[in-house]
Design a protein around this motif. Structure first.
Motif, PDB file in Angstrom:
ATOM      1  N   LEU A 508       0.824  -0.997  -0.508  1.00  0.00           N
ATOM      2  CA  LEU A 508       0.259  -0.044  -0.070  1.00  0.00           C
ATOM      3  C   LEU A 508       0.857   1.650   0.194  1.00  0.00           C
ATOM      4  O   LEU A 508       0.642   2.100  -0.745  1.00  0.00           O
ATOM      5  N   ILE A 509       1.914   1.461   0.497  1.00  0.00           N
ATOM      6  CA  ILE A 509       2.651   2.521   1.124  1.00  0.00           C
ATOM      7  C   ILE A 509       3.972   2.009  -0.487  1.00  0.00           C
ATOM      8  O   ILE A 509       3.373   4.148  -1.031  1.00  0.00           O
ATOM      9  N   HIS A 510       4.287   1.393  -0.968  1.00  0.00           N
ATOM     10  CA  HIS A 510       5.139   1.471  -2.590  1.00  0.00           C
ATOM     11  C   HIS A 510       4.840   1.704  -3.254  1.00  0.00           C
ATOM     12  O   HIS A 510       4.979   2.233  -4.073  1.00  0.00           O
ATOM     13  N   GLN A 511       3.572   1.273  -3.841  1.00  0.00           N
ATOM     14  CA  GLN A 511       3.488   0.796  -5.272  1.00  0.00           C
ATOM     15  C   GLN A 511       1.151   1.257  -4.720  1.00  0.00           C
ATOM     16  O   GLN A 511       0.909   1.223  -6.557  1.00  0.00           O
ATOM     17  N   HIS A 512       1.130   2.060  -4.227  1.00  0.00           N
ATOM     18  CA  HIS A 512       0.282   2.578  -4.593  1.00  0.00           C
ATOM     19  C   HIS A 512       0.287   4.200  -5.185  1.00  0.00           C
ATOM     20  O   HIS A 512       0.409   4.505  -5.189  1.00  0.00           O
ATOM     21  N   GLN A 513      -0.204   3.597  -7.115  1.00  0.00           N
ATOM     22  CA  GLN A 513       0.293   4.229  -7.989  1.00  0.00           C
ATOM     23  C   GLN A 513      -1.116   4.671  -9.054  1.00  0.00           C
ATOM     24  O   GLN A 513      -0.880   3.439  -9.458  1.00  0.00           O
ATOM     25  N   GLY A 514      -1.819   4.592  -8.477  1.00  0.00           N
ATOM     26  CA  GLY A 514      -3.093   5.227  -9.117  1.00  0.00           C
ATOM     27  C   GLY A 514      -4.143   3.816  -9.444  1.00  0.00           C
ATOM     28  O   GLY A 514      -4.160   3.235  -7.847  1.00  0.00           O
ATOM     29  N   ASN A 515      -5.573   2.739 -10.059  1.00  0.00           N
ATOM     30  CA  ASN A 515      -6.280   1.868  -9.479  1.00  0.00           C
ATOM     31  C   ASN A 515      -5.594   1.088  -9.748  1.00  0.00           C
ATOM     32  O   ASN A 515      -6.474   0.271  -9.835  1.00  0.00           O
ATOM     33  N   ILE A 516      -4.612   0.694 -10.978  1.00  0.00           N
ATOM     34  CA  ILE A 516      -4.135  -0.975 -10.737  1.00  0.00           C
ATOM     35  C   ILE A 516      -3.904  -1.555  -9.281  1.00  0.00           C
ATOM     36  O   ILE A 516      -2.973  -0.931  -8.803  1.00  0.00           O
ATOM     37  N   LEU A 517      -4.672  -2.551  -9.336  1.00  0.00           N
ATOM     38  CA  LEU A 517      -4.716  -4.095  -8.269  1.00  0.00           C
ATOM     39  C   LEU A 517      -3.773  -4.072  -8.259  1.00  0.00           C
ATOM     40  O   LEU A 517      -3.003  -5.114  -9.078  1.00  0.00           O
ATOM     41  N   PRO A 518      -2.169  -4.189  -7.424  1.00  0.00           N
ATOM     42  CA  PRO A 518      -0.758  -5.181  -7.525  1.00  0.00           C
ATOM     43  C   PRO A 518      -1.688  -6.804  -8.047  1.00  0.00           C
ATOM     44  O   PRO A 518      -2.335  -6.937  -6.252  1.00  0.00           O
ATOM     45  N   PRO A 519      -0.602  -7.743  -8.311  1.00  0.00           N
ATOM     46  CA  PRO A 519      -1.305  -8.764  -8.633  1.00  0.00           C
ATOM     47  C   PRO A 519      -0.899  -9.709  -7.382  1.00  0.00           C
ATOM     48  O   PRO A 519      -0.842 -10.612  -7.359  1.00  0.00           O
ATOM     49  N   GLU A 520       0.302  -9.120  -6.403  1.00  0.00           N
ATOM     50  CA  GLU A 520       1.120 -10.486  -5.676  1.00  0.00           C
ATOM     51  C   GLU A 520      -0.305  -9.681  -4.790  1.00  0.00           C
ATOM     52  O   GLU A 520      -0.423 -10.808  -3.523  1.00  0.00           O
ATOM     53  N   LEU A 521      -0.767  -9.073  -4.524  1.00  0.00           N
ATOM     54  CA  LEU A 521      -1.749  -8.849  -3.140  1.00  0.00           C
ATOM     55  C   LEU A 521      -2.876  -9.967  -2.710  1.00  0.00           C
ATOM     56  O   LEU A 521      -2.912 -10.602  -2.189  1.00  0.00           O
ATOM     57  N   ASN A 522      -3.191 -10.545  -3.908  1.00  0.00           N
ATOM     58  CA  ASN A 522      -4.445 -11.783  -4.659  1.00  0.00           C
ATOM     59  C   ASN A 522      -3.788 -12.726  -3.498  1.00  0.00           C
ATOM     60  O   ASN A 522      -4.385 -13.506  -3.380  1.00  0.00           O
ATOM     61  N   GLY A 523      -2.120 -12.316  -3.909  1.00  0.00           N
ATOM     62  CA  GLY A 523      -1.031 -14.470  -4.231  1.00  0.00           C
ATOM     63  C   GLY A 523      -0.823 -13.779  -2.500  1.00  0.00           C
ATOM     64  O   GLY A 523      -1.657 -15.718  -1.599  1.00  0.00           O
ATOM     65  N   ILE A 524      -1.177 -12.971  -1.999  1.00  0.00           N
ATOM     66  CA  ILE A 524      -0.619 -13.118  -0.868  1.00  0.00           C
ATOM     67  C   ILE A 524      -2.225 -13.485   0.112  1.00  0.00           C
ATOM     68  O   ILE A 524      -2.072 -13.975   1.063  1.00  0.00           O
ATOM     69  N   LEU A 525      -3.116 -12.966  -0.759  1.00  0.00           N
ATOM     70  CA  LEU A 525      -4.847 -13.043   0.351  1.00  0.00           C
ATOM     71  C   LEU A 525      -4.782 -14.724   0.328  1.00  0.00           C
ATOM     72  O   LEU A 525      -5.213 -15.584   1.264  1.00  0.00           O
ATOM     73  N   LYS A 526      -4.562 -15.676  -1.376  1.00  0.00           N
ATOM     74  CA  LYS A 526      -3.896 -17.144  -0.931  1.00  0.00           C
ATOM     75  C   LYS A 526      -3.308 -18.082  -0.169  1.00  0.00           C
ATOM     76  O   LYS A 526      -3.530 -18.784   0.599  1.00  0.00           O
ATOM     77  N   GLU A 527      -2.322 -16.982   0.030  1.00  0.00           N
ATOM     78  CA  GLU A 527      -1.724 -18.001   1.579  1.00  0.00           C
ATOM     79  C   GLU A 527      -1.589 -18.088   2.307  1.00  0.00           C
ATOM     80  O   GLU A 527      -2.570 -18.786   3.310  1.00  0.00           O
TER      81      GLU A 527
END
Length: 558
Positions: A508-527
């Motif tokens: 959230l802090i380092h990749q919050h650029q526009g409204n594109i959801l980083p793909p690794e976020l869903n990967g973390i949720l899955k883990e």
């Protein structure tokens, strides 16, 4: 705060484990027990000493209700009182004249009298106890020669004189009931105030008969026979009467007991009648020591009692030989023996210890030897049981350690000290698991080891390898260790969840650029979801992570 709680719990476990070694506490308990028993012993001695001093130094005044002054029981009671006073000057027995047995028993029950002479067939309540059987009274129905009364059942339509409120009245009513006769329906019952009134009515032919419960050879009955043309009437079937009146006895009055000839009275051999014991009763609240002393006089000083009876009452002296312990009290209306009386008779017999002293000494020596041997064996077994239980407790305590270094150090110490537990189990099961635990601080492995240890301890208890007490101590250690492991599990789950939350916040802090959801976020949720399914994080931790995930996701959508 968490570490302080764990150290506190560990301290409790160590104290429980060393409880049998806390000799100071045990010694204090022993001293308290000795003081308690010493106090009880001194109290008993003090009470007994007080009673002894009271009996021997303080004046004791007793009242004895004994019937009419011309009766056998009154004359005998006076003699007994004098002998008691001779041997125990502080004991004064005041012999009181009364109307008879009913007044005596009522006064005894109410506390008006301390002692009383009463016929055995007069029922008393539970406040009364028996001291002695004085002599045998006999039912004697004296009828006028021309009255037409030859048997007891001949009293129908006749006038019978009896003293009111007397034991004689109760006895007469029991005999009349047996023969199916009822006062004032089948015969006329004339109640008099005393013997003199009844004797006068008999002499003046105002009544047909008088009923007395007296000893054979009674002077009053002798006068009725000699001076008033009286005769004795048979009272038959005493054994049948005893079925419902257990104190009744079959008695035979000798022929000529009152008049030897012209005619003899009674006029037949073995003249049938009914007898009852004349008892000396007391209130059960009277001092045991006091009654014990009076019983001793009655049993051991017949000669002195006889000598106290005046010569004019010579016929009463033979009655003294009849004073004895009441027999066959059980199942009758006779009150139980007073504890003081019972104690006297028990003292007369050689005690069991005196009679079998040699055998008891031999048996005691053998018992002492066996007990000492058993105690030594028991102590040895307890030490073995305790050592084995201590090692189970040691394992539980070690498994509570959180720090890796501390855990490994304690595991090494533990392996060197497992000397009392089954070696095969230690070698094949426990040691491999402990070695694995050294290499990796696995909470599940800790839990597994703890459960195995509990199972082994329960098996040892079942085989009597450890005692119930030792197992209870181990069980406390097991519960505390289990709680510590559960807390450690909770912390690890929270730490795993915190790691994933930190990753999401970093995105959230380092990749919050526009409204594109980083793909690794869903990967973390899955883990994290997989960790939840595997039980590596708790529901609560997952919910916390999920809130962070949603916040981050919504931030990118904006």
């Amino acid at each position: 705060m968490r570490n302080s709680k764990e150290y506190s719990a560990r301290g409790v476990l160590n104290w429980l484990r060393k409880l049998p070694k806390n000799t100071k506490i045990i010694n204090t308990l022993i001293v308290l027990i000795i003081i308690l028993f010493s106090f009880i012993f001194i109290s008993i001695i003090g009470i007994q000493s007080f009673q002894y001093l009271k009996l021997n130094l303080v004046g004791q005044n007793l009242t004895l209700a004994a019937g009419r002054t011309d009766g056998e029981s009154y004359i005998l009671s006076k003699a007994i009182a004098e002998v008691v006073r001779d041997y125990y000057p502080n004991i004064k027995i005041d012999v009181k004249e009364t109307a008879g047995g009913l007044e005596n028993i009522r006064g005894l029950e109410s506390g008006k009298f301390d002692l009383a002479t009463v016929q055995a067939d007069v029922r008393a309540n539970s406040s009364v106890s028996t001291v002695a059987a004085l002599y045998k009274d006999v039912f004697q129905l004296v009828a006028r020669e021309n009255s037409g009364i030859c048997h007891f059942f001949d009293i129908k339509d006749k006038k019978i004189a009896i003293i009111e409120n007397s034991g004689e009245l109760l006895s007469f009513q029991k005999v009349a009931k047996y023969y199916g006769l009822q006062a004032n329906e089948d015969f006329n019952l004339i109640l008099t105030k005393d013997n003199n009134e009844a004797n006068k009515m008999f002499h003046e032919q105002q009544v047909d008969a008088v009923f007395r419960v007296r000893t054979i050879g009674n002077k009053e009955i002798f006068k009725l026979v000699k001076n008033s043309n009286g005769k004795l009437v048979k009272i038959e079937q005493a054994k049948a009467m005893k079925i419902n009146n257990l104190t009744f006895e079959s008695v035979k009055i000798p022929k000529g007991a009152y008049q030897s000839s012209n005619p003899a009275v009674p006029n037949t051999k073995n003249f049938p009648s009914v007898g009852v014991e004349r008892l000396l009763l007391t209130n059960k609240n009277i001092s045991n020591i006091l009654i014990n002393k009076i019983t001793g006089i009655l049993e051991e000083h017949h000669q002195e009692i006889s000598e106290k009876i005046a010569d004019r009452n010579e016929y009463i002296k033979p009655l003294v030989a009849s004073i004895t312990r009441p027999k066959n009290i059980s199942g009758t209306d006779i009150p139980p023996l007073h504890p003081g009386t019972l104690n006297f008779y028990q003292q007369k017999k050689p005690s069991f210890l005196q009679e079998y002293a040699d055998y008891i000494e031999l048996i005691w020596t053998f018992i002492f030897f066996v007990a000492s041997s058993l105690w030594a064996l028991l102590s040895w077994l307890q030490r073995i049981h305790k050592n084995e239980a201590d090692e189970y407790i040691d394992i539980a305590i070690v498994l509570m350690s959180n720090e890796k270094k501390e855990l490994n150090q304690k595991l090494n110490e533990l392996e060197n000290n497992l000397d009392n537990i089954d070696k095969q189990w230690v070698k094949t099961i426990l040691k491999p698991k402990l070695d694995h635990l050294k290499n990796k601080d696995d909470i599940e492995l800790k839990q597994d080891i703890l459960d195995i240890v509990f199972e082994k301890a329960a098996t040892a208890l079942d085989k009597d390898s450890i005692s119930q007490e030792s197992f209870r101590t181990f069980n406390q250690a097991y519960k505390i260790a289990r709680e510590a492991i559960e807390r450690q599990k909770t912390r690890e789950k929270q730490e795993i969840s915190a790691t994933y939350i930190e990753k999401v916040v970093t995105i959230l802090i380092h990749q919050h650029q526009g409204n594109i959801l980083p793909p690794e976020l869903n990967g973390i949720l899955k883990e994290v979801a997989e960790k939840l399914i595997q039980g590596e994080i708790s529901q609560e931790s997952f919910q916390t992570f999920l809130q962070t995930y949603k916040t981050t996701r919504d931030a990118f959508k904006c």
